[in-house]
Write an enzyme that holds these catalytic residues in place. Sequence first.
Site, PDB file in Angstrom:
ATOM      1  N   HIS A 101     -10.715  -3.429   3.058  1.00 25.77           N
ATOM      2  CA  HIS A 101     -10.669  -3.099   4.491  1.00 25.77           C
ATOM      3  C   HIS A 101     -11.525  -1.889   4.860  1.00 25.77           C
ATOM      4  O   HIS A 101     -11.631  -1.556   6.032  1.00 25.77           O
ATOM      5  CB  HIS A 101      -9.214  -2.846   4.880  1.00 25.77           C
ATOM      6  N   ASP A 102     -12.087  -1.204   3.867  1.00 25.87           N
ATOM      7  CA  ASP A 102     -12.931  -0.029   4.144  1.00 25.87           C
ATOM      8  C   ASP A 102     -14.416  -0.335   3.991  1.00 25.87           C
ATOM      9  O   ASP A 102     -15.244   0.581   4.094  1.00 25.87           O
ATOM     10  CB  ASP A 102     -12.593   1.113   3.172  1.00 25.87           C
ATOM     11  N   ASP A 161       0.860  -1.175   0.000  1.00 24.37           N
ATOM     12  CA  ASP A 161       0.000   0.000   0.000  1.00 24.37           C
ATOM     13  C   ASP A 161       0.901   1.232   0.000  1.00 24.37           C
ATOM     14  O   ASP A 161       1.847   1.309   0.792  1.00 24.37           O
ATOM     15  CB  ASP A 161      -0.857  -0.011   1.276  1.00 24.37           C
TER      16      ASP A 161
END
Length: 592
Positions: A342-343, A101
């Site tokens: 993950h959001d 990331d």
Amino acid sequence: MANVPRPWWKDATVYQIYPASFNDSNNDGIGDIPGIVQKLDYIQSLGVEVIWVCPMYDSPQVDMGYDISNYEAVYPPYGTVGYMEILIKETHRRNMKIILDLVINHTSDQHAWFQESRSSKDNPKRDWYIWRPAVYDSNGNRKPPNNWRSLFGGSVWQWDEHTQEYYLHLFCTEQPDVNWENQETRQAIYKSAMISWLDRGVDGFRIDTVNMYSKPMDFPDAPVQDPNVPWQDGSLLFCNGPNMDKYLDEMNAILVRYNAMSVGECPATPDRARVLAYVSEAAKKLNMVFQFDSVDVGQSRPSKYDTAPFNYTLADVKGAICRTQSLLDGTDAWTTSFIENHDQARSISRFGNDSPLWRTRSGKMLAILFASLSGTLFVYQGQEIGMINMPKDWPIEEYKDVDSINFYSEMVQRHPGDEAAHAKARAGLQHLSRDHARTPMQWSPQFNAGFTDKDVEPWMRVNTSAQEGINVEEEHEDPSSVLNFWRRMLKVRKAHAEVLVHGNFQLVDEDNEKVFSFVKTSLDGKTKALVVCNFSDVENRLPGVDGIDTVSAKVVLDNVFDQQQNDTPVETGAGYASQYLQPWEARIYMLA
Ligand code: GLC
Ligand code: CA
């Protein structure tokens, strides 16, 4: 289109790992890098070729590592740079690739650069972040330079007592935005955040908030959409600013030197032409982006959670998918297919039915849908075993995400004593909170789900659904599990890549409010697939599609008539020939 190149990342499926919640190797309650290494064989067994590791850099963890204090160090509970080198090596040894990331719109306020920048107005790094003097209203009250609302609530401007100026933070107060206008800053970012890891052998990046680097530096006010609140949604102003192309060209020049892949997170960009200008082959900016059309379905604005659960129609889902798929129509661009990360809350809980009766089947239906779409496919940890949202009766204290917590406190503050408003806010979070994606991975039915030792208190509570059959150990042994279905689905996707990965997408039976059907056609026009998904708890008729005979066509995968216990492709059988779809049934017909 003819002659569009086929680099390695187009056919790849990417598996996303959230380090804190993946696998805890040393029983301190927090997932870690050695824990990922232990599970690489499992990941490979799914049929994916790439792993994406969410931020594992050193960080005070205000926003779970998206607030980075040192790009070149690893958050100690996760491990060390040495362990990352092992992870890179072990991934490559399995002929897989690894991307990291890249979070460079902002740093943590604990990053040495910001510490220097805030130390004085004449510090050489003052201009590395975005500082502005206050404005004053007619009564002499101090106000921030504009009315933008932070993506996590409140103003985007934070007053700094020490130097008597505001700094900009589009996200948390602890995530100051870097000043990309400064060329020296950009070079420092490239060197520290990109080149240092490319030199260690990573194969590319998922690029966080890739379209926010360039802001309109006069900071115009956002239009007032809600007069009852002081801060307004400015995302259409601060996304896709004037110098984006220049910055992405600079980054791409580095990425191509390493043959590295790039996938950018691209929120608030409804304009197709703008997206195309990022991801077309000719533009050479980014290999692909994550558009928000699908994951935004049913969410509210400016706060995603400020809505009632299931506040959407199937037409909204169809429209969203059409928009991202249409990027390929007659262009040299590339796109992505994903529904979790993950959001986002768990897709079965948002778009399927997570009750014990339908969760497995609707999870498999969503696998068929998203793995039949063109573009690079992304699967988020736990999605492949059909993980669902946290139980609704968990108290608000179990929510750990800063965005969710800020939302809830804002609602409590705005509606003091109004229990109904608080309950509505909780219902929004129960449905859509980012926390649902962040509970530990469920490896086994044991207490703590094999994520960490049963006597340890994990950093986040393990979802009790691990004891209801949603876990790797039991699903691996069960041929009818979501896990083994995903494995079959990824084989089908590979076997029919010309249609499923690269083909053109066309919606059919558009007005059907229960069944989502589309046709994929290979670029040479020779092969077609019809995909049908019944988004409901009741039986529904198959759509009639011109030129397609669903009685004789071959079904290559069906989530109901799926007695396949081995790897041979399924053959057409009585069940598949039915002109009715059972609740949450999905089929892929292949038409040569
Ligand atoms: C991206 C990340 C999200 C993070 C935010 C700020 O949207 O996916 O997790 O909170 O950027 O970095
Ligand atoms: Ca650990």
